[in-house]
Write an enzyme that holds these catalytic residues in place. Structure first.
Site, PDB file in Angstrom:
ATOM      1  N   GLY A  15       0.315   3.318  -8.449  1.00  0.00           N
ATOM      2  CA  GLY A  15       1.001   3.911  -7.287  1.00  0.00           C
ATOM      3  C   GLY A  15       2.511   3.767  -7.420  1.00  0.00           C
ATOM      4  N   ARG A  29      19.894   1.193 -19.182  1.00  0.00           N
ATOM      5  CA  ARG A  29      21.309   0.853 -19.398  1.00  0.00           C
ATOM      6  C   ARG A  29      21.487  -0.524 -20.047  1.00  0.00           C
ATOM      7  NH1 ARG A  29      24.495   4.063 -14.543  1.00  0.00           N
ATOM      8  NH2 ARG A  29      24.053   6.104 -15.447  1.00  0.00           N
ATOM      9  N   ARG A  76      -2.676   7.403 -12.755  1.00  0.00           N
ATOM     10  CA  ARG A  76      -3.774   6.459 -12.964  1.00  0.00           C
ATOM     11  C   ARG A  76      -4.561   7.101 -14.106  1.00  0.00           C
ATOM     12  NH1 ARG A  76      -3.177   3.029  -8.411  1.00  0.00           N
ATOM     13  NH2 ARG A  76      -2.557   4.136  -6.542  1.00  0.00           N
ATOM     14  N   ASP A 107      -1.133  -4.854 -10.890  1.00  0.00           N
ATOM     15  CA  ASP A 107      -2.092  -5.621 -11.698  1.00  0.00           C
ATOM     16  C   ASP A 107      -2.834  -4.768 -12.716  1.00  0.00           C
ATOM     17  OD1 ASP A 107      -1.945  -8.226 -11.042  1.00  0.00           O
ATOM     18  OD2 ASP A 107      -3.501  -8.175  -9.501  1.00  0.00           O
ATOM     19  N   THR A 129       4.814  -2.456  -6.962  1.00  0.00           N
ATOM     20  CA  THR A 129       3.777  -1.966  -6.045  1.00  0.00           C
ATOM     21  C   THR A 129       4.200  -2.277  -4.619  1.00  0.00           C
ATOM     22  OG1 THR A 129       1.526  -2.314  -5.207  1.00  0.00           O
ATOM     23  CG2 THR A 129       2.449  -4.110  -6.492  1.00  0.00           C
ATOM     24  N   ASP A 131       2.249  -2.990  -2.382  1.00  0.00           N
ATOM     25  CA  ASP A 131       1.216  -3.841  -1.768  1.00  0.00           C
ATOM     26  C   ASP A 131       1.494  -5.342  -1.783  1.00  0.00           C
ATOM     27  OD1 ASP A 131      -0.278  -1.656  -1.110  1.00  0.00           O
ATOM     28  OD2 ASP A 131      -1.739  -1.868  -2.722  1.00  0.00           O
ATOM     29  N   ASP A 133       0.655  -7.435  -3.877  1.00  0.00           N
ATOM     30  CA  ASP A 133      -0.604  -8.124  -4.177  1.00  0.00           C
ATOM     31  C   ASP A 133      -0.692  -8.639  -5.614  1.00  0.00           C
ATOM     32  OD1 ASP A 133      -0.707  -5.608  -5.293  1.00  0.00           O
ATOM     33  OD2 ASP A 133      -2.796  -5.234  -4.769  1.00  0.00           O
ATOM     34  N   ARG A 175      -5.198  -1.019   0.372  1.00  0.00           N
ATOM     35  CA  ARG A 175      -6.651  -0.826   0.266  1.00  0.00           C
ATOM     36  C   ARG A 175      -7.348  -2.169   0.132  1.00  0.00           C
ATOM     37  NH1 ARG A 175      -7.650   3.143  -4.249  1.00  0.00           N
ATOM     38  NH2 ARG A 175      -6.637   4.615  -2.874  1.00  0.00           N
ATOM     39  N   GLN A 256       4.802   5.750   3.587  1.00  0.00           N
ATOM     40  CA  GLN A 256       5.180   4.369   3.275  1.00  0.00           C
ATOM     41  C   GLN A 256       5.534   4.175   1.799  1.00  0.00           C
ATOM     42  OE1 GLN A 256       2.125   1.635   5.505  1.00  0.00           O
ATOM     43  NE2 GLN A 256       1.293   3.681   5.305  1.00  0.00           N
ATOM     44  N   ARG A 257       5.110   5.095   0.951  1.00  0.00           N
ATOM     45  CA  ARG A 257       5.389   4.935  -0.486  1.00  0.00           C
ATOM     46  C   ARG A 257       6.700   5.580  -0.900  1.00  0.00           C
ATOM     47  NH1 ARG A 257      -0.079   5.102  -3.467  1.00  0.00           N
ATOM     48  NH2 ARG A 257       0.695   6.935  -4.520  1.00  0.00           N
TER      49      ARG A 257
HETATM   50  P1  ADP Z   1      -1.723  -0.646 -10.278  1.00  0.00           P
HETATM   51  O1  ADP Z   1      -1.019  -0.809 -11.567  1.00  0.00           O
HETATM   52  O2  ADP Z   1      -0.825  -0.216  -9.178  1.00  0.00           O
HETATM   53  O3  ADP Z   1      -2.588  -1.841  -9.949  1.00  0.00           O
HETATM   54  P2  ADP Z   1      -4.120   0.798 -11.072  1.00  0.00           P
HETATM   55  O4  ADP Z   1      -5.032  -0.346 -10.825  1.00  0.00           O
HETATM   56  O5  ADP Z   1      -4.563   2.145 -10.656  1.00  0.00           O
HETATM   57  O6  ADP Z   1      -2.681   0.616 -10.416  1.00  0.00           O
HETATM   58  O7  ADP Z   1      -3.808   0.809 -12.645  1.00  0.00           O
HETATM   59  C1  ADP Z   1      -2.935   1.755 -13.202  1.00  0.00           C
HETATM   60  C2  ADP Z   1      -3.455   2.190 -14.545  1.00  0.00           C
HETATM   61  O8  ADP Z   1      -3.457   1.077 -15.438  1.00  0.00           O
HETATM   62  C3  ADP Z   1      -4.880   2.703 -14.576  1.00  0.00           C
HETATM   63  O9  ADP Z   1      -4.999   4.039 -14.187  1.00  0.00           O
HETATM   64  C4  ADP Z   1      -5.214   2.541 -16.041  1.00  0.00           C
HETATM   65  O10 ADP Z   1      -4.680   3.577 -16.819  1.00  0.00           O
HETATM   66  C5  ADP Z   1      -4.510   1.250 -16.390  1.00  0.00           C
HETATM   67  N1  ADP Z   1      -5.474   0.127 -16.285  1.00  0.00           N
HETATM   68  C6  ADP Z   1      -5.928  -0.482 -15.175  1.00  0.00           C
HETATM   69  N2  ADP Z   1      -6.847  -1.424 -15.467  1.00  0.00           N
HETATM   70  C7  ADP Z   1      -6.985  -1.398 -16.819  1.00  0.00           C
HETATM   71  C8  ADP Z   1      -7.801  -2.116 -17.743  1.00  0.00           C
HETATM   72  N3  ADP Z   1      -8.662  -3.075 -17.349  1.00  0.00           N
HETATM   73  N4  ADP Z   1      -7.677  -1.806 -19.047  1.00  0.00           N
HETATM   74  C9  ADP Z   1      -6.829  -0.860 -19.469  1.00  0.00           C
HETATM   75  N5  ADP Z   1      -6.051  -0.142 -18.647  1.00  0.00           N
HETATM   76  C10 ADP Z   1      -6.107  -0.407 -17.339  1.00  0.00           C
HETATM   77  O1  F6P Z   2       0.224   1.691  -4.477  1.00  0.00           O
HETATM   78  C1  F6P Z   2      -0.593   0.965  -3.640  1.00  0.00           C
HETATM   79  C2  F6P Z   2      -1.330   1.917  -2.751  1.00  0.00           C
HETATM   80  O2  F6P Z   2      -0.422   2.655  -1.982  1.00  0.00           O
HETATM   81  C3  F6P Z   2      -2.325   1.234  -1.865  1.00  0.00           C
HETATM   82  O3  F6P Z   2      -1.772   0.642  -0.735  1.00  0.00           O
HETATM   83  C4  F6P Z   2      -3.249   2.356  -1.561  1.00  0.00           C
HETATM   84  O4  F6P Z   2      -4.483   1.884  -1.193  1.00  0.00           O
HETATM   85  C5  F6P Z   2      -3.298   3.101  -2.862  1.00  0.00           C
HETATM   86  O5  F6P Z   2      -2.090   2.830  -3.513  1.00  0.00           O
HETATM   87  C6  F6P Z   2      -3.480   4.580  -2.721  1.00  0.00           C
HETATM   88  O6  F6P Z   2      -3.508   5.154  -3.977  1.00  0.00           O
HETATM   89  P1  F6P Z   2      -3.600   6.704  -4.296  1.00  0.00           P
HETATM   90  O7  F6P Z   2      -2.194   7.149  -4.551  1.00  0.00           O
HETATM   91  O8  F6P Z   2      -4.406   6.761  -5.537  1.00  0.00           O
HETATM   92  O9  F6P Z   2      -4.219   7.359  -3.114  1.00  0.00           O
END
Ligand code: ADP
Ligand code: F6P
Length: 324
Positions: A15, A29, A76, A107, A129, A131, A133, A175, A256-257
């Site tokens: 996100g 830079r 994603r 994460d 992020t 969040d 989190d 979420r 919010q984003r």
């Molecule tokens: P965030 O980074 O905000 O937690 P996501 O959980 O959607 O968002 O992860 C972002 C992207 O990172 C995923 O779409 C995927 O491409 C990659 N990713 C997430 N988990 C894994 C994993 N266990 N192994 C490899 N790539 C991952």
């Molecule tokens: O980036 C974090 C977040 O905004 C969460 O708070 C929310 O649940 C999720 O992403 C929504 O993701 P998407 O853009 O895939 O709907």
């Protein structure tokens, strides 16, 4: 001893979050100032797999520190979740001569960076992020802007809620994590804060609390509901039926984003971006950057991903005390 870094890549993943642009600007830079070549990868890990890569110059990051979103776009990537996708991405890194990769995301994105590091790419993760989190850090890029955006909206809803003596349910993002809800709830004086980490679906308790408040002369009742609990409209209908008090639901959603990052997000994102480049140059790799006890720090990526974060119980308890 890590090999000398000459070319670094930067990508944003997951996100988007306000302040990501400030971090990209700082990476580009600082990298150039330190004599490195910097490459921007478009659309997160998808762009890495598909070789959507641009050379970045100082001017490519002009006029972005104040902008929300990410100029590199984000995604994603399902393909990167597979071993085949990860291998393709690592091959592209080798072909492009990228020997250090800075991943800005949450994460999930760090798990991706961890996979890349297994293919010999030096990686550093920056916490981006809304969040908040990520366990290894007290700060994530974008949270401050997002929570203030949500808070401004809640303050506005409070005005109309009080005027009409209504109950208002305001659904904020998160979420799996309730940090936006908790901070926003405490800062707005909300009567109830529903967190995915804590809410036990006891709607009767919520209803009793609203009725008690009304008896004590409360003119409104604000409920901050985290997205992870959701169902705000249905909850509003049930509360209205049970209490006889007009109840409205507002889902704040993606507003919010977006938006211009706060000063805090710009400064921290800039410092973290620069720090990541300098750590790579010091030969430090496979790390995640965080903010702890007033300082920018970094952790081993495996250790960072093994950490867990819990809601601050004292903060949650005090939010209730203060809104009585
Ligand atoms: P965030 O980074 O905000 O937690 P996501 O959980 O959607 O968002 O992860 C972002 C992207 O990172 C995923 O779409 C995927 O491409 C990659 N990713 C997430 N988990 C894994 C994993 N266990 N192994 C490899 N790539 C991952
Ligand atoms: O980036 C974090 C977040 O905004 C969460 O708070 C929310 O649940 C999720 O992403 C929504 O993701 P998407 O853009 O895939 O709907």
């Amino acid at each position: 001893m890590a090999k000398t870094i000459k070319t670094i890549g930067v990508l944003t993943s997951g996100g988007d979050a306000p302040g990501m642009n400030a971090a990209i600007r700082a990476v580009v830079r600082t990298g150039i100032a330190r004599g490195l070549k910097v490459k921007g990868i478009l659309q997160g890990y998808n762009g890495l797999i598909n070789d959507e890569i641009r050379d970045m110059e100082r001017s490519d990051v002009s006029d972005i520190i104040q902008r929300g979103g990410t100029i590199l776009y984000t995604a994603r990537s399902m393909e990167f979740m597979t071993e085949e996708g990860q291998k393709k991405a690592a091959d592209v890194c080798h072909k492009e001569g990228i020997d250090g990769m800075i991943v800005i995301g949450g994460d999930g994105s760090f798990r991706g960076a961890q996979k890349l590091s297994h293919y010999g790419i030096n990686t550093i993760g920056l916490p981006g992020t809304i969040d908040l989190d990520i366990a290894c850090t007290d700060y994530t890029i974008g949270f401050d802007t997002a929570v203030n955006t949500a808070l401004q909206a809640v303050d506005k809803i409070r005005d109309t809620s009080t005027s009409h003596e209504r109950c208002s349910i305001i659904e904020v993002m998160g979420r799996n994590a309730g940090y936006i809800a908790l901070w926003c709830g405490l800062a707005s004086g909300a009567e109830d804060i529903l967190l995915p980490e804590k809410y036990d679906n006891n709607e009767q308790e919520l209803i009793d609390h609203i009725i008690e408040g009304r008896k004590r002369g409360k003119k409104h009742h604000l409920i901050i509901n985290a997205e992870g609990i959701g169902h705000s409209s249905g909850m509003a209908r049930r509360i209205e039926a049970a209490t006889g008090i007009e109840t409205r639901a507002t889902i704040l959603g993606y507003m919010q984003r977006g938006g211009s990052p706060t000063c805090l997000d710009r400064v921290r994102a800039s410092m973290m971006g620069a720090f990541a480049v300098d750590r790579l140059l010091q030969g430090v790799t496979d790390r995640v950057v965080g903010f702890k006890e007033g300082k920018i720090v970094d952790y081993d990526i495996d250790e960072a991903l093994a950490m867990t974060k819990t809601i601050d119980e004292y903060m949650f308890e005090i939010s209730k005390v203060l809104s009585q």
